[in-house]
Structure formats: C-alpha cells, structure tokens
Design an enzyme around this catalytic site. Structure first.
Site, PDB file in Angstrom:
ATOM      1  N   LYS A 419       0.824  -1.210   0.000  1.00 49.77           N
ATOM      2  CA  LYS A 419       0.000   0.000   0.000  1.00 49.77           C
ATOM      3  C   LYS A 419       0.858   1.261   0.000  1.00 49.77           C
ATOM      4  CE  LYS A 419      -3.947  -2.102   2.367  1.00 49.77           C
ATOM      5  NZ  LYS A 419      -4.748  -2.143   3.621  1.00 49.77           N
ATOM      6  N   LYS A 421       4.302   1.435  -0.974  1.00 46.22           N
ATOM      7  CA  LYS A 421       5.345   1.510  -1.998  1.00 46.22           C
ATOM      8  C   LYS A 421       4.906   1.088  -3.389  1.00 46.22           C
ATOM      9  CE  LYS A 421       8.456   2.540   1.185  1.00 46.22           C
ATOM     10  NZ  LYS A 421       9.164   3.847   1.223  1.00 46.22           N
TER      11      LYS A 421
END
Length: 519
Positions: A419, A421
């Site tokens: 979420k 990266k």
C-alpha cells in the site's frame, strides 16, 4: 566473490558485487559459507599458548589451610592465545599458517598436535628446548572457576628470537591477511617486531594487517588496518578509568582521535565484553555492536573468536561494519560454550538462521518489555519497511539503540508495504526482513504491524522513546500525539539522503552495479 556465484538467484540478471549484496541483505545465514568458500590465506603471528580446563568435585576442605580440595575428574586442553585465533580462522574456512616460538615440552607437543589436526600449517611454529610453552590451567568445580595458574618462560632464548626473525619473510609473504597477536610474553620483542614492521609497512593494498595486542602502541609504525584493544587496554592507552558500565562506549568514542593517533591504525575496534564493541574508523562514522550476554561462567577466548571472524570477513572484502556485526555474532556463539572453544562456519550459519521467524506478537513483546522495565531499562521503538537493507538503515538503527537500553523494530507487513510503496514491493517478505533485522546486534526485538500507522502498537507498548529518521519532524508524525499522551518522547535521528532503498531496487532491476564514486 560475486553474487552470481551464489546459489540464490537475484531479483534480476544484475550481478552486483557480493559485499554490496551482503550490506543490503544483512547477515543472512548463507554468508559464513560464502566467506569460507573464499579460502583466504591468513598467517597468525605471535604468542601461542595452551589452555587447560580441569574440573572436579569438592567434598572436603584442606587440613593445612582454609581451602577446598578439588578431586580432579577431567582434564581438557585447548589451544589458547594466538593459537585460539588460528583455530577459529581454520574453523571458519581460512587457509591458516602460524609463526611463533613454543617449547618442546609436553604442552608444546599437545598444542602443535591440536593445531595440525585442525588443518593449520605449523611449519614456522618453532620449537625450542629451552622455551616453556605458556600454559594457563583453570581449576573448576560445579561450573565455577576457582583458580587459574600460569606457567610461562621467564625469558625467550635469544637464538630462538633470531630464528623467528629469519622466518618472518616466509611467514608474511603472499598472504591475504596477517594477524599479530602480541600478549607481551616476549616472543614479538626485537628484533622480530622490527622485521615485521619493516616488511608489512610496505605491504600492498591486498594484504590486510590486524593487530591484537595488550599494548598496540609499539605497532603504530606498521599503520595496521585494524587494531582490537579491549576496554582495559584502551583505558591504559588513554590513561583514563573506563569503569565497567555501558557508558564506556561513549568515553571511547569521545577519545577516538587519541586512540587512532596512539595506534597508527586505519580503524580501531574496542571490545567491551558484554557491552559489545565500538568501531572507530579514521574516515567515516563510529559503529556499535551489542553483545547477547551469556551466563556461562567458564567461557574464554571470545575475543580471539571476534578477531578471527573480523579478519576473515575483511580478507574476503565484506564491508567493515558488516564484518563487525558478523564478528560479534561469532563471539556471541562461543560465550555460550564452556572452556576455550571455536565458532565454525556451520555453527555461525545456524546461529544467524535462528533469527528467522523471530518476530514476536505484540502480546509476547509486551511481556518481555515488562521484564526489562522492572530492571530499570528504557525501551526505544522505531518502525519502517526495511525492505532492502543498506548502510543508511544500519546507521540509523545503531543511533536508535543508543537512545535507550532496548531497541524494538516494528516492521510493516507485506500488505502494508504494498500500500505504501506499490505493487512491486516488498522485495523481501516480512519473514526475511524480520530475520535480517533481528540478526543486527543493535536490535533486541522485532515485531510486525498491519495497521495504517503504528499508533495501536505504540499505545500498547508505551515505549519511553519513539524515533524516526530525519526526513520527518515531530509535527509531521501522526504518532507524536499518541507518544506524548503517556509522557513518552519523540526523537528524530539523522537521515542519510544519499542512501535510498528505491534507488537500490531500481539499479538491480536495471541491471546496474554500484554507482562509481566521484573522483
């Protein structure tokens, strides 16, 4: 050694050098085996001793004096001093030769026998009929050492020194590393010392020189790559009382310039027994390791193991800070062994592997923290992805450890990293990330969180100090309010801007090696 030679495939066809890969991935369990495969040629020069460990039972007191009578049931002998360093190097995979002077007595015969059995070349370990092989015998009962008595030569025969001096060129020529173990018995007195300094001062860049001496100052003209004084030896050089507490590390670091000047070394590593070590390089930042103390009352020679592992790692071109952490891990292994012992390749690999799957649940961690607080220790908490470990991470975690007593690292779960990266991350699973982080000596506990922020974990653990890297300010952190609500402190540490996980991952995917430093 290259990453392509390792059995584990890389994320792409890129082949960065193994030292870079090792620094990124931390102390993986396969690393000791890869270092052993390098088979560096290392000579150990200096004071060779035999350690005796005699144990028995106590049922009565001596009639002649208020002293216990120990009925000896077991007599064990092991190579000590420089010989223990050589044994550890051999056990870790090096091609080891030794040079020194011992007696032709029973102790010398046993010492040579054990070295040869371990695969050590003793051709240049001269036996002299008028020399007494230094022997240190410890008497113990019930796991407690009661007495040690030493037997050593009053003086080293002059003709033995002359023979040793003549052998020095053969001993140190064409070696990847030379370890000088000078414990003050006189074996490395003049003219031997002068010949060693004369030959090694003009060494090429491919020969590593390590000095492990009770007093490194006479070896300053050698300009050694590494010197490894212990706390007492460093205190004597500084003419300062260091005491016995963890504050010794700060004192040593504050006097780094004096230690470097006194030893002439390119880097000084001060070993602090249960408080780990301090690395003081001539160029760059200090680095700490933290020991994992043991209660073994009969352990001896962990310093020799440390020097051996450090030398092997540096001779195989592992980065200095990673070499230091590996050496600390090897020393942690042997302090759990009774007597004078060695740490071998397989055992070190198993020890590093034991950090896998070591992430604790918040509830387990809370129980550990309660115990630490009952001992008056302060807890430091930090969090992050720590996906591809690099120097910026290790420097930051070392700084975080020094803010308190116990360092807890909370890792973002794999889903949380995706979420944050993107779908291509993490490179390493949370189990792998936890194992690598846990293997760092500065880290005490690892846990995993799956919430958008670590606030629920902070509220459960209530660390005295919460810390993040310097690319934040306290005002930017959602966690600040939660920490300050119970009286905790938020601390911002240095941010190493030139080190970026994203940049490293991109280089790997592009098939690029390490960037070339500017001239």
């Amino acid at each position: 050694m290259t990453a392509a030679e390792h059995s584990e495939p890389l994320p792409s066809e890129a082949v960065p050098s193994e030292p870079v890969l090792s620094e990124q991935r931390g102390l993986a369990a396969w690393l000791p085996r890869r270092l052993a495969e390098e088979r560096p040629a290392i000579t150990v020069v200096g004071d060779f001793m035999l350690d005796g460990w005699w144990s028995g039972s106590i049922d009565r007191m001596c009639r002649e004096a208020p002293a216990p009578v120990v009925d000896i049931a077991r007599r064990d002998f092991a190579p000590g001093g420089a010989a223990n360093t050589a044994m550890n190097l051999a056990a870790l995979g090096a091609r080891v030769s030794v040079a020194g002077i011992i007696g032709t007595d029973d102790a010398g015969t046993e010492l040579r026998r054990q070295l040869v059995a371990a695969g050590v070349d003793t051709t240049l370990l001269a036996g002299h009929p008028e020399m007494v092989t230094t022997t240190k015998i410890r008497i113990s009962s019930g796991g407690q050492v009661l007495l040690r008595f030493d037997d050593s030569a009053a003086a080293v025969p002059a003709d033995a020194l002359a023979t040793f001096e003549a052998a020095v060129p053969a001993a140190v020529g064409h070696q990847d590393a030379v370890v000088i173990c000078d414990y003050g018995t006189g074996v490395l007195a003049e003219p031997v010392r002068g010949r060693l300094i004369g030959l090694l001062a003009d060494r090429g860049p491919d020969t590593l020189v390590v000095v492990d001496a009770h007093d490194p100052r006479p070896w300053a003209g050698l300009e050694p790559d590494l010197v490894t004084p212990n706390a007492q030896e460093a205190a004597r050089m500084l003419d300062l009382p260091l005491g016995t507490g963890p504050g010794r590390a700060e004192v040593v670091t504050a006097h780094s310039g004096e230690l470097l000047k006194a030893t002439g070394a390119r880097a000084v590593v001060v070993t602090l027994d249960r408080d780990g070590t301090v690395l003081i390089p001539a160029a760059g930042n200090p680095h700490r390791t933290w020991a994992r103390p043991a209660t073994e009352k009969q352990a001896s020679g962990a310093g020799d193991t440390f020097v051996a592992a450090l030398t092997l790692a540096r001779a195989a071109s592992l980065p200095l800070t990673a070499s230091l952490d590996l050496a600390q891990a090897a020393a942690d292994v042997v302090v759990h062994h009774p007597g004078t012992s060695v740490c071998g390749t397989d055992e070190l690999g198993r020890y590093l592997e034991s950090f896998a799957d070591t992430a604790l649940t918040a509830e387990e961690l809370e129980r550990h923290i309660r115990a630490h607080r009952s001992d008056g220790q302060r807890v430091v908490l930090t969090n992050g992805c720590f996906d591809v470990l690099h120097r910026g991470h290790t420097r930051y975690l070392n700084q975080a450890k020094q803010l308190g007593d116990i360092l807890v690292v909370a890792l973002n779960s794999d889903e949380s990293v995706r979420k944050l990266k993107g779908p291509g991350r993490p490179i390493n699973s949370v189990a792998d990330r936890a194992a690598v982080i846990a293997a760092l000596s500065c880290v005490d506990y690892v846990t995993v969180f799956d919430t958008p922020t670590p606030i629920p974990l902070i509220e459960q653990l209530r660390p005295e100090i919460y810390t993040k890297g310097g690319d934040y300010t306290p005002e930017m952190l959602a966690e600040t309010e939660a920490v300050e609500a119970y009286g905790g402190t938020v601390t911002i540490l240095d941010y190493v801007a030139e080190r970026s996980t994203t940049a490293i991952v991109q280089r790997i995917r592009n098939g690029e090696g390490a960037p070339v430093p500017e001239a």
